[in-house]
Design a protein around this motif. Structure first.
Motif, PDB file in Angstrom:
ATOM      1  N   GLU A 142       0.755  -1.165   0.074  1.00 25.19           N
ATOM      2  CA  GLU A 142       0.094  -0.049   0.133  1.00 25.19           C
ATOM      3  C   GLU A 142       0.830   1.344  -0.089  1.00 25.19           C
ATOM      4  OE1 GLU A 142      -3.704  -1.849   2.500  1.00 25.19           O
ATOM      5  OE2 GLU A 142      -2.077  -0.861   3.557  1.00 25.19           O
ATOM      6  N   GLY A 143       1.846   1.384   0.687  1.00 23.75           N
ATOM      7  CA  GLY A 143       2.881   2.407   0.925  1.00 23.75           C
ATOM      8  C   GLY A 143       3.661   2.647  -0.544  1.00 23.75           C
ATOM      9  N   ALA A 144       3.904   1.337  -1.245  1.00 24.70           N
ATOM     10  CA  ALA A 144       4.609   1.558  -2.552  1.00 24.70           C
ATOM     11  C   ALA A 144       3.508   2.070  -3.659  1.00 24.70           C
ATOM     12  CB  ALA A 144       5.180   0.210  -2.882  1.00 24.70           C
ATOM     13  N   TYR A 145       2.484   1.531  -3.428  1.00 27.49           N
ATOM     14  CA  TYR A 145       1.445   2.169  -4.510  1.00 27.49           C
ATOM     15  C   TYR A 145       1.205   3.448  -4.159  1.00 27.49           C
ATOM     16  CZ  TYR A 145      -2.857   1.429  -7.100  1.00 27.49           C
ATOM     17  OH  TYR A 145      -3.885   1.681  -7.864  1.00 27.49           O
ATOM     18  N   ALA A 146       0.964   3.990  -3.148  1.00 24.55           N
ATOM     19  CA  ALA A 146       0.617   5.300  -2.691  1.00 24.55           C
ATOM     20  C   ALA A 146       1.598   6.113  -3.212  1.00 24.55           C
ATOM     21  CB  ALA A 146       0.426   5.589  -1.370  1.00 24.55           C
ATOM     22  N   ARG A 147       2.873   5.860  -2.913  1.00 27.39           N
ATOM     23  CA  ARG A 147       4.156   6.574  -3.471  1.00 27.39           C
ATOM     24  C   ARG A 147       4.152   6.813  -5.233  1.00 27.39           C
ATOM     25  NH1 ARG A 147       8.605   8.286  -0.562  1.00 27.39           N
ATOM     26  NH2 ARG A 147       8.559   7.592   1.932  1.00 27.39           N
ATOM     27  N   ALA A 148       3.682   5.768  -5.933  1.00 23.99           N
ATOM     28  CA  ALA A 148       3.834   5.511  -7.206  1.00 23.99           C
ATOM     29  C   ALA A 148       2.675   6.384  -7.804  1.00 23.99           C
ATOM     30  CB  ALA A 148       3.970   4.303  -7.603  1.00 23.99           C
ATOM     31  N   THR A 149       1.463   6.146  -7.029  1.00 29.13           N
ATOM     32  CA  THR A 149       0.158   6.775  -7.856  1.00 29.13           C
ATOM     33  C   THR A 149      -0.391   7.775  -7.284  1.00 29.13           C
ATOM     34  OG1 THR A 149      -1.267   5.078  -6.626  1.00 29.13           O
ATOM     35  CG2 THR A 149      -0.426   4.214  -8.607  1.00 29.13           C
ATOM     36  N   ASN A 217      -3.435   1.506 -13.077  1.00 26.99           N
ATOM     37  CA  ASN A 217      -2.276   2.530 -13.519  1.00 26.99           C
ATOM     38  C   ASN A 217      -0.686   2.523 -12.976  1.00 26.99           C
ATOM     39  OD1 ASN A 217      -4.371   4.005 -14.961  1.00 26.99           O
ATOM     40  ND2 ASN A 217      -4.921   5.026 -13.100  1.00 26.99           N
ATOM     41  N   ALA A 218      -0.614   1.232 -12.637  1.00 30.99           N
ATOM     42  CA  ALA A 218       0.515   0.710 -12.042  1.00 30.99           C
ATOM     43  C   ALA A 218       0.867  -0.671 -12.142  1.00 30.99           C
ATOM     44  CB  ALA A 218       0.349   1.014 -10.400  1.00 30.99           C
ATOM     45  N   ARG A 219       2.107  -1.137 -11.887  1.00 30.27           N
ATOM     46  CA  ARG A 219       2.611  -2.569 -11.797  1.00 30.27           C
ATOM     47  C   ARG A 219       3.686  -2.804 -10.757  1.00 30.27           C
ATOM     48  NH1 ARG A 219       7.468  -3.882 -14.491  1.00 30.27           N
ATOM     49  NH2 ARG A 219       8.388  -2.118 -15.395  1.00 30.27           N
ATOM     50  N   TYR A 220       3.603  -3.886 -10.033  1.00 33.83           N
ATOM     51  CA  TYR A 220       4.564  -4.271  -9.324  1.00 33.83           C
ATOM     52  C   TYR A 220       5.887  -4.732 -10.086  1.00 33.83           C
ATOM     53  CZ  TYR A 220       7.132  -7.417  -6.177  1.00 33.83           C
ATOM     54  OH  TYR A 220       7.870  -8.040  -5.515  1.00 33.83           O
ATOM     55  N   VAL A 221       6.943  -4.143  -9.633  1.00 33.08           N
ATOM     56  CA  VAL A 221       8.126  -4.401 -10.453  1.00 33.08           C
ATOM     57  C   VAL A 221       8.947  -5.456  -9.591  1.00 33.08           C
ATOM     58  CG1 VAL A 221      10.217  -3.064 -10.904  1.00 33.08           C
ATOM     59  CG2 VAL A 221       8.310  -2.031 -11.021  1.00 33.08           C
ATOM     60  N   ASN A 222       9.474  -5.237  -8.187  1.00 36.36           N
ATOM     61  CA  ASN A 222      10.268  -6.191  -7.556  1.00 36.36           C
ATOM     62  C   ASN A 222      10.354  -5.687  -6.154  1.00 36.36           C
ATOM     63  OD1 ASN A 222      12.113  -8.235  -6.926  1.00 36.36           O
ATOM     64  ND2 ASN A 222      13.372  -7.535  -8.912  1.00 36.36           N
ATOM     65  N   VAL A 319       8.556  -2.520  -4.748  1.00 35.67           N
ATOM     66  CA  VAL A 319       8.627  -1.579  -5.589  1.00 35.67           C
ATOM     67  C   VAL A 319       7.501  -1.460  -6.639  1.00 35.67           C
ATOM     68  CG1 VAL A 319      10.119  -0.389  -7.356  1.00 35.67           C
ATOM     69  CG2 VAL A 319      11.119  -1.598  -5.337  1.00 35.67           C
ATOM     70  N   VAL A 320       6.819  -0.443  -6.746  1.00 35.00           N
ATOM     71  CA  VAL A 320       5.660  -0.332  -7.714  1.00 35.00           C
ATOM     72  C   VAL A 320       6.063   0.930  -8.500  1.00 35.00           C
ATOM     73  CG1 VAL A 320       3.156   0.386  -7.777  1.00 35.00           C
ATOM     74  CG2 VAL A 320       4.041  -1.174  -6.173  1.00 35.00           C
ATOM     75  N   SER A 321       5.668   0.657  -9.643  1.00 32.31           N
ATOM     76  CA  SER A 321       5.931   1.747 -10.772  1.00 32.31           C
ATOM     77  C   SER A 321       4.757   2.434 -11.289  1.00 32.31           C
ATOM     78  CB  SER A 321       6.920   1.570 -11.933  1.00 32.31           C
ATOM     79  OG  SER A 321       6.153   0.407 -12.766  1.00 32.31           O
ATOM     80  N   PHE A 322       4.798   3.642 -11.647  1.00 29.63           N
ATOM     81  CA  PHE A 322       3.314   4.229 -12.287  1.00 29.63           C
ATOM     82  C   PHE A 322       3.387   3.779 -13.667  1.00 29.63           C
ATOM     83  CE2 PHE A 322       1.258   7.909 -14.360  1.00 29.63           C
ATOM     84  CZ  PHE A 322       0.109   7.995 -13.790  1.00 29.63           C
ATOM     85  N   SER A 323       2.171   3.556 -14.178  1.00 29.82           N
ATOM     86  CA  SER A 323       1.988   3.367 -15.522  1.00 29.82           C
ATOM     87  C   SER A 323       0.380   3.715 -16.000  1.00 29.82           C
ATOM     88  CB  SER A 323       2.164   1.773 -15.936  1.00 29.82           C
ATOM     89  OG  SER A 323       1.821   1.462 -17.374  1.00 29.82           O
TER      90      SER A 323
END
Length: 450
Positions: A142-149, A217-222, A319-323
């Protein structure tokens, strides 16, 4: 001499009466259901917890306070159900995972609070299921998702429980990095509102195509593994919400407030929590034992000890990246939402009704509960007349017994000098006739079991 002895007996009686009253308040506050055979044991455990807390809190040099909470009348075995890490060898990093190394040339901020920054959802309650690993995994995600999106939303621990392992039930323990690997493999994770937490209901991992994917609008990376040092852990927390493992000693269950001194031993880790911030003197950690534990569900660990409770040994974060895929996404509401209380709902809670915050489950927006703490499971659900409460009984619900508030009445007990305890008794009017199955606190089958 006789007069002094009589006064002593009188004072002891008052003390026991006061303790009995406190015990009744404890039962009412935490919604416990004790039958007549176990109430003496619960009273004894409660008294031991009260005595320990009074002794600890009487120390003027203490840095933290003990509190009476839902663990105060539990046995050690029952408390252990709220942990859930498997053996340490299962935490080996998979090939391809990332190694975190701090690159902060000018150092880290003096303090960080990811809660205040908007990267942390409200503390949740795993209840008596060894699912701490799933809650730590989801909190870090949730924290990684919030930072990315820039969208903070609650995701589903239930999907993680059902899908991470094929060889065991999620309540039997696990590791948070395995949960992230499931997200990577499946490319999805439901939002909490679409797949609420109901650990008592086993189901197959059949979410794809049936439950909407909450990742937009995001994807899990690693995921990153943090080097085993306090300095590297600080650097990681300055950049992410971090899942960590810890040693649990008995005093941890009774934490109420302040800066927890930490662990006196260096044994195996047994519990997963989430590191969400730090100051110069303390780590700020989010637990998964509900908002009525600790400081609103959080605890502060002293940083005076190196690698206190082994918090730095298994620190990892995803790590989650915005897409941008032009998918509609929205954060969970932060405005207070209070519902009218009904039997079976947790106390002082402002969450909307869901399996997460009802004591025994949720049906149609209303909480339901066991009736009188007994459950004769027949496979047919019955609804108490004139109240919003669901019961699983072999007999019909009775408005008087099943729709009234659940409480244990104590008769006037006998105060006994010596090692014996003041003797509480259940009011016999609250006894249930006929056979029934006693379930552990916080457990009952879901009312919408298929």
């Amino acid at each position: 001499m006789i007069l002094k002895f009589a006064i002593f007996i009188s004072l002891l009686g008052l003390s026991c009466a006061s303790l009995r009253a406190d015990f009744e308040g404890f039962i009412s506050k935490f919604g416990e259901h004790y039958n007549q055979n176990e109430v003496r044991l619960r009273y004894k455990l409660y008294k031991e917890s009260r005595d320990e807390a009074d002794h600890h809190n009487g120390n003027p040099n203490r840095s933290w306070n003990m509190a009476i909470n839902k663990f105060s009348a539990m046995t050690d075995q029952e408390r252990s159900q709220y942990l859930g890490l498997r053996n340490e060898s299962e935490s080996l990093d998979v090939s391809g995972s990332l190694k975190f190394k701090s690159q902060a040339v000018l150092g880290n901020p003096a303090s960080v609070d990811n809660v205040a920054l908007g990267f942390v959802t409200r503390p949740k309650d795993q209840r008596s299921c060894g699912s701490c690993w799933a809650f730590a995994a989801v909190a870090a995600f949730e924290g990684a998702y919030a930072r990315a999106t820039k969208v903070l939303k609650s995701f589903s621990e239930k999907e993680i429980l059902d899908c991470t392992y094929s060889d065991r039930d999620g309540c039997q323990g696990g590791w948070y990095d395995n949960a992230w690997l499931y997200i990577q493999r499946a490319g999805r994770l439901a939002a909490l509102k679409d797949a609420p937490y109901d650990y008592a209901r086993d189901r197959d991992c059949s979410y794809a195509g049936k439950v909407e994917n909450g990742i937009k609008n995001a994807r899990y990376v690693n995921y990153y593994t943090v080097s085993r040092s306090d300095s590297e852990l600080e650097s990681a927390v300055a950049r992410a919400v971090v899942a960590v493992a810890m040693i649990v000693e008995k005093s941890f269950y009774s934490y109420g407030s302040g800066v927890y001194g930490g662990c006196s031993t260096n044994g195996n880790v047994g519990h997963a929590v989430t590191m969400v911030g730090y100051t110069r003197d303390a780590w700020k950690v989010k637990n998964s034992w509900g908002r009525n534990w600790g400081e609103g569900g959080y605890i502060r660990f002293s940083r005076s000890k190196n690698n206190n409770c082994r918090l730095a040994d298994f620190a990892k974060f995803p790590v989650v990246s915005f897409s941008d895929m032009n998918q509609a996404d929205s954060a969970d509401s932060t405005s207070p939402r209070r519902r009218a209380p009904n039997h079976g709902c947790s106390w002082g809670d402002d969450y909307p009704c869901s399996d997460l915050n009802c004591n025994y489950g949720c049906q149609g927006g209303w909480c339901w509960s066991q009736c009188n703490g007994f459950c004769g499971i027949t496979g047919n659900q019955q609804r108490c007349e004139n109240c919003k409460e669901w019961c699983w009984l072999s007999a019909k619900c009775s408005k008087h017994e099943d729709c009234s508030s659940h409480s244990v009445q104590m008769t006037s007990g006998l105060s006994v000098i010596g090692t014996q305890l003041c003797e509480p008794q259940l009011d016999r009017r609250r006894q249930v006739s006929g056979p029934g199955l006693r379930l552990r606190p916080g457990y009952a089958p879901s009312p919408n079991r298929e």
